[in-house]
Design a protein around this motif. Structure first.
Motif, PDB file in Angstrom:
ATOM      1  N   UNK A 179      61.404  58.269  66.497  1.00  0.00           N
ATOM      2  CA  UNK A 179      61.580  57.935  65.075  1.00  0.00           C
ATOM      3  C   UNK A 179      62.294  59.042  64.287  1.00  0.00           C
ATOM      4  N   UNK A 180      62.679  60.126  64.958  1.00  0.00           N
ATOM      5  CA  UNK A 180      63.420  61.200  64.281  1.00  0.00           C
ATOM      6  C   UNK A 180      62.610  61.961  63.252  1.00  0.00           C
ATOM      7  N   UNK A 181      61.314  62.179  63.522  1.00  0.00           N
ATOM      8  CA  UNK A 181      60.425  62.862  62.572  1.00  0.00           C
ATOM      9  C   UNK A 181      60.866  64.315  62.350  1.00  0.00           C
ATOM     10  N   UNK A 182      61.412  64.942  63.385  1.00  0.00           N
ATOM     11  CA  UNK A 182      61.856  66.338  63.251  1.00  0.00           C
ATOM     12  C   UNK A 182      62.902  66.490  62.153  1.00  0.00           C
ATOM     13  N   UNK A 183      63.894  65.593  62.142  1.00  0.00           N
ATOM     14  CA  UNK A 183      64.955  65.667  61.129  1.00  0.00           C
ATOM     15  C   UNK A 183      64.406  65.395  59.731  1.00  0.00           C
ATOM     16  N   UNK A 184      63.481  64.425  59.619  1.00  0.00           N
ATOM     17  CA  UNK A 184      62.852  64.129  58.324  1.00  0.00           C
ATOM     18  C   UNK A 184      62.110  65.365  57.821  1.00  0.00           C
ATOM     19  N   UNK A 185      61.401  66.013  58.734  1.00  0.00           N
ATOM     20  CA  UNK A 185      60.642  67.208  58.359  1.00  0.00           C
ATOM     21  C   UNK A 185      61.568  68.320  57.868  1.00  0.00           C
ATOM     22  N   UNK A 186      62.655  68.557  58.585  1.00  0.00           N
ATOM     23  CA  UNK A 186      63.592  69.630  58.203  1.00  0.00           C
ATOM     24  C   UNK A 186      64.250  69.351  56.855  1.00  0.00           C
ATOM     25  N   UNK A 187      64.548  68.089  56.575  1.00  0.00           N
ATOM     26  CA  UNK A 187      65.127  67.732  55.268  1.00  0.00           C
ATOM     27  C   UNK A 187      64.122  68.015  54.149  1.00  0.00           C
ATOM     28  N   UNK A 188      62.843  67.717  54.406  1.00  0.00           N
ATOM     29  CA  UNK A 188      61.790  67.993  53.422  1.00  0.00           C
ATOM     30  C   UNK A 188      61.616  69.499  53.211  1.00  0.00           C
ATOM     31  N   UNK A 189      61.830  70.260  54.265  1.00  0.00           N
ATOM     32  CA  UNK A 189      61.631  71.717  54.213  1.00  0.00           C
ATOM     33  C   UNK A 189      62.739  72.458  53.459  1.00  0.00           C
ATOM     34  N   UNK A 190      63.929  71.875  53.385  1.00  0.00           N
ATOM     35  CA  UNK A 190      65.106  72.571  52.825  1.00  0.00           C
ATOM     36  C   UNK A 190      64.849  73.308  51.504  1.00  0.00           C
ATOM     37  N   UNK A 191      64.209  72.695  50.490  1.00  0.00           N
ATOM     38  CA  UNK A 191      63.992  73.425  49.229  1.00  0.00           C
ATOM     39  C   UNK A 191      63.060  74.640  49.368  1.00  0.00           C
ATOM     40  N   UNK A 192      62.303  74.685  50.468  1.00  0.00           N
ATOM     41  CA  UNK A 192      61.295  75.745  50.650  1.00  0.00           C
ATOM     42  C   UNK A 192      61.627  76.665  51.831  1.00  0.00           C
ATOM     43  N   UNK A 193      62.753  76.420  52.473  1.00  0.00           N
ATOM     44  CA  UNK A 193      63.034  77.050  53.767  1.00  0.00           C
ATOM     45  C   UNK A 193      63.159  78.570  53.683  1.00  0.00           C
ATOM     46  N   UNK A 194      63.709  79.087  52.578  1.00  0.00           N
ATOM     47  CA  UNK A 194      63.922  80.536  52.457  1.00  0.00           C
ATOM     48  C   UNK A 194      62.622  81.307  52.242  1.00  0.00           C
ATOM     49  N   UNK A 195      61.577  80.612  51.830  1.00  0.00           N
ATOM     50  CA  UNK A 195      60.298  81.278  51.564  1.00  0.00           C
ATOM     51  C   UNK A 195      59.274  81.051  52.674  1.00  0.00           C
ATOM     52  N   UNK A 196      59.726  80.441  53.765  1.00  0.00           N
ATOM     53  CA  UNK A 196      58.816  80.157  54.875  1.00  0.00           C
ATOM     54  C   UNK A 196      59.437  80.545  56.206  1.00  0.00           C
ATOM     55  N   UNK A 197      58.564  80.737  57.195  1.00  0.00           N
ATOM     56  CA  UNK A 197      59.013  80.927  58.574  1.00  0.00           C
ATOM     57  C   UNK A 197      58.472  79.765  59.395  1.00  0.00           C
TER      58      UNK A 197
ATOM     59  N   UNK B  91      58.344  77.588  63.079  1.00  0.00           N
ATOM     60  CA  UNK B  91      58.605  77.427  64.504  1.00  0.00           C
ATOM     61  C   UNK B  91      58.566  75.927  64.789  1.00  0.00           C
ATOM     62  N   UNK B  92      59.647  75.415  65.353  1.00  0.00           N
ATOM     63  CA  UNK B  92      59.757  73.998  65.697  1.00  0.00           C
ATOM     64  C   UNK B  92      59.781  73.866  67.213  1.00  0.00           C
ATOM     65  N   UNK B  93      58.777  73.182  67.768  1.00  0.00           N
ATOM     66  CA  UNK B  93      58.705  72.967  69.216  1.00  0.00           C
ATOM     67  C   UNK B  93      59.121  71.524  69.506  1.00  0.00           C
TER      68      UNK B  93
ATOM     69  N   UNK C  83      72.182  77.929  60.166  1.00  0.00           N
ATOM     70  CA  UNK C  83      72.263  78.318  58.758  1.00  0.00           C
ATOM     71  C   UNK C  83      71.121  79.245  58.339  1.00  0.00           C
ATOM     72  N   UNK C  84      69.929  79.040  58.941  1.00  0.00           N
ATOM     73  CA  UNK C  84      68.756  79.837  58.564  1.00  0.00           C
ATOM     74  C   UNK C  84      68.105  80.468  59.810  1.00  0.00           C
ATOM     75  N   UNK C  85      68.819  81.331  60.530  1.00  0.00           N
ATOM     76  CA  UNK C  85      68.287  81.882  61.786  1.00  0.00           C
ATOM     77  C   UNK C  85      67.024  82.732  61.621  1.00  0.00           C
ATOM     78  N   UNK C  86      66.845  83.325  60.438  1.00  0.00           N
ATOM     79  CA  UNK C  86      65.654  84.163  60.204  1.00  0.00           C
ATOM     80  C   UNK C  86      64.435  83.336  59.831  1.00  0.00           C
ATOM     81  N   UNK C  87      64.668  82.108  59.414  1.00  0.00           N
ATOM     82  CA  UNK C  87      63.565  81.270  58.931  1.00  0.00           C
ATOM     83  C   UNK C  87      63.154  80.155  59.884  1.00  0.00           C
TER      84      UNK C  87
END
Length: 311
Positions: A154-172, A174-176, A193-197
């Motif tokens: 169902x592509x949940x990983x991509x949905x999750x990453x899209x939701x994370x975008x506004x908060x990505x710089x303030x979080x770390x 790990x996606x398995x 784009x966000x290798x540190x996060x």
């Protein structure tokens, strides 16, 4: 996980339907006696193949972990071997010798069902890797661990990453991905784009360590929910199959996990609501599992299987 514990007392054979990756996982864990059968075969074919293996290898005991288990299949196998059935949700009335059901919605209990089979129910008997039974202090490295099964159709990983975008710089994060999942172009783009996060792993050998390194988890409504609970890490559940919804509801009822329901057009906003709390370090708003799952279920089940075998 169960087979690893049982190798001390048994020679192990596997009879599998392989939808991609199962055989390689077994071989990596040093199990090489593997017979493959037709995917989605009918009950007659399954019975013939199972009986063929029982006779060929002089099998004494069969452990069945299979959806939509047919009564006729169990009956035929039980005539030729002792039978252990691993099941879930609220099912336990089978004609086996031992029924194992670690469902969160059942009480921790050992009893006889209406067919006089011994039943082990409740999360006390949930079969996890034995590493989850060892408590250890592991330093937190990630604010979030996200893992959505081996296939993620169902592509949940991509949905999750899209939701994370506004908060990505303030979080770390790990996606398995899991051993059978392919990395989408969107995951690759975000990772670059966000290798540190964002750290992405296809497969991990020690899930206990990975979960323990995180402060919060996002997952599907399967076995991984019990793994998060065993590590005392709060988690949210996104179901990609109706079969997972009862598990998600039970975790939420006990105020251990957060049920985000079936994946839909509303999932992204639901994820963002939780990410807002995580980003603002409001972890106290999430109730932790508090040793609800002790991770020792695999040893308890193995012990009962030994008792059946010896009898």
């Amino acid at each position: 996980n169960l087979a690893k514990v049982l190798t001390k007392s048994f020679n192990i054979e596997f009879l599998i339907e392989d939808y991609g990756g199962v055989k390689s996982i077994l071989k990596e864990n040093h199990f090489h006696d593997i017979t493959q059968i037709k995917k989605k075969g009918n009950v007659t074919q399954d019975t013939i193949e199972t009986l063929k293996l029982i006779n060929k290898k002089s099998i004494d005991l069969i452990i069945i972990d299979k959806h939509d288990l047919e009564t006729s299949y169990i009956k035929k196998i039980k005539e030729n071997s002792k039978v252990v059935i691993i099941t879930d949700l609220k099912k336990y009335n089978f004609r086996g010798d031992l029924i194992v059901n670690g469902f969160i919605g059942l009480k921790n209990k050992k009893f006889q069902n209406r067919f006089n089979a011994t039943c082990l129910t409740g999360p006390k008997y949930q079969i996890l890797n034995s590493k989850f039974g060892k408590q250890s202090k592991i330093k937190k490295q990630y604010s979030i661990l996200a893992t959505f099964g081996g296939l993620d159709e169902k592509g949940v990983r991509d949905i999750f990453l899209k939701a994370l975008l506004p908060y990505i710089k303030k979080n770390k994060l790990e996606l398995i991905l899991g051993p059978m999942a392919k990395k989408s172009s969107y995951i690759t783009k975000i990772q670059k784009k966000y290798p540190k996060n964002v750290k992405v792993k296809n497969m991990v050998k020690n899930m206990h360590v990975e979960i323990s390194k995180s402060q919060f988890g996002f997952t599907l409504g399967g076995i991984t929910t019990y793994e998060f609970a065993a590590c005392n890490v709060p988690f949210a559940i996104i179901s990609d199959d109706k079969h997972q919804l009862p598990t998600a509801r039970e975790w939420e009822k006990r105020k251990i996990g957060i049920n985000l329901g079936m994946v839909s057009i509303h999932t992204e906003k639901k994820i963002q609501k939780i990410l807002e709390e995580i980003t603002n370090k409001r972890f106290n708003n999430f109730i932790k599992p508090k040793n609800f799952v002790d991770g020792l279920g695999v040893n308890r089940v193995a012990h009962e299987i030994l008792k059946i075998s010896n009898s």
